[in-house]
Design an enzyme around this catalytic site. Sequence first.
Site, PDB file in Angstrom:
ATOM      1  CE  LYS A   1      -5.026   1.853   2.635  1.00 43.37           C
ATOM      2  NZ  LYS A   1      -4.294   2.453   2.990  1.00 43.37           N
TER       3      LYS A   1
ATOM      4  CG  ASN B   1      -0.621   5.247   1.176  1.00 42.40           C
ATOM      5  OD1 ASN B   1      -1.129   4.222   2.040  1.00 42.40           O
ATOM      6  ND2 ASN B   1      -1.673   6.229   1.119  1.00 42.40           N
TER       7      ASN B   1
ATOM      8  CG  ASN C   1      -0.876   9.646   0.840  1.00 43.23           C
ATOM      9  OD1 ASN C   1      -1.338   9.331  -0.095  1.00 43.23           O
ATOM     10  ND2 ASN C   1      -1.355   9.752   2.257  1.00 43.23           N
TER      11      ASN C   1
END
Lengths: 310, 310
Positions: free
Chosen positions: A186, A190, A194
């Site tokens: 993940k 991210n 992000n």
Amino acid sequence: MGLRVGIIGSGAVGTYYGAKLAHAGTDVHLLVRGDLSEIRQHGIFVRGENENFQVPKINSYNSTKEIGLCDLVMIAVKSTSNSELIDLVPPLLHKQTMLLTLQNGLGNEEFLAERFGAEHVLGGLCFIAVRRHSKTEVERYDNGLIVLGEFGRPAAPRTHQIAAEFSRAGIKYSVTDTLALERWRKLIWNIPFNGLSIVAGGIDTAAIVRDENLRQLTLDLMNEVIVAANKCGHQLPSDAWREHMRRTDSMSGYKPSTLSDWEAGRPLEIEAIWGEPLRRGIAAGATMPRTEMLYSLLNKLDGERRNGAP
Amino acid sequence: MGLRVGIIGSGAVGTYYGAKLAHAGTDVHLLVRGDLSEIRQHGIFVRGENENFQVPKINSYNSTKEIGLCDLVMIAVKSTSNSELIDLVPPLLHKQTMLLTLQNGLGNEEFLAERFGAEHVLGGLCFIAVRRHSKTEVERYDNGLIVLGEFGRPAAPRTHQIAAEFSRAGIKYSVTDTLALERWRKLIWNIPFNGLSIVAGGIDTAAIVRDENLRQLTLDLMNEVIVAANKCGHQLPSDAWREHMRRTDSMSGYKPSTLSDWEAGRPLEIEAIWGEPLRRGIAAGATMPRTEMLYSLLNKLDGERRNGAP
């Protein structure tokens, strides 16, 4: 017999999953900050594709002491508030209590394990776009999948017991035997999205992948994460970035959670998403100059704001 | 006999050096954008440590055709406006005209050489903190040194002729035989500080060097520049960063020119300061992940603003 479920964190994620479970009849107990009158009066409204319902009554509290012992505690506070868990969790714990962290990044299972015992700890990776419009209203924009796993162990019967509870409530899930690997997988998404969404000026995923330089930078960052994960002993295929890019290219522009945090003036989950992967990767011999640079820039941006500097 | 000097660019740098030369009696001709009435009426005021003077009358024009042939043309427009020089320069050129670019970064001498002949071209590196308060008033905050050199050749008699003109006007100068090397040496500072000052949230040099992570990132960027310069055939000592850091640590917080450009809504000199060094370094086999990342972020920030996007 069903699980008695406590939920710590009444942001978008906690409220959404709490409402879903309660709507399906699970015995849910929600910890809420501040005034309870609104939620006690109206319950919770959930909106989203193929779902539109109200939970007219949900057990809500201001303290975990009032909640008491739970079989499953879902932890959905920002990782920046982890220190509060030290006091919040104990009133909920019996010998068999499962502590399921739904938080982002690395280090949250370890935090819980150290304080409350590794045997209690599970983790869930949330693939969801959800926003809280008010204390009593959440909207889900995309997906909702939770990938469930045990901390440092393969899935066990109890993992599947939680999965069954989720299934009954219409929550999409999958169960993994390698939670730590899935956390790194993940992070491949991210860490670039992000971070870049903030340092490139408050832009969504579509703006990132459409810009030739930022697209390349995203791929370079993804590669740093894959190499670091593998140095740390996980086995991510070297093209594990491909599925992330395919999915991101096919979806409409999306604001990563850290950009939402930034825009709302909330502290950023810097240590969980960038700091901890960086420390582990570097300790294992990886070279992560771009991740490190993102970490340094985000730290400064976040710090300047919280110090009230310009 | 003195030099007939044309100055293209009436920003802070062009106005300051133009006024210094005119004040000392040099035959200066200044190209000015827009209305000339104010400068024709008041001349130019210069302020700064140990200087405080007015040039009551300075030759100023809206077109280089009116200026006519010059012995020395000092070019002080932003490198982002280089395409305008194609029309602006020719009316000033005679066979011996010296074109002295005072612009930042790499590629400006090459641009002039390609269009007007390499034999005309010199470069000057300005170490100066100067701000234009109005069309007729500039203030110098720090230094003012110009490092002068020939493009692709060692210093020549004419280089020293310019130096003598500067000296007479009280402009600090030095003459170098290796202009290209000095350009890279200056980039050791500009690449980290000009870039980080923007992407870390609009902060000055003191805020950068005081932050532990950004200080390390600055050193890592400086090292990338030194290695790239050397791969390109220059000979910068591997500790060439040391003098830059010593100077920066000892001065009070300073806003790099690119941050001033950013705050004033002007386009950023991205290609000269980051793009061209990056292309040359990478072509020569250097690895510059952090410089590349700065380049990508600045490009996006600059582009979003100029496209009026959020």
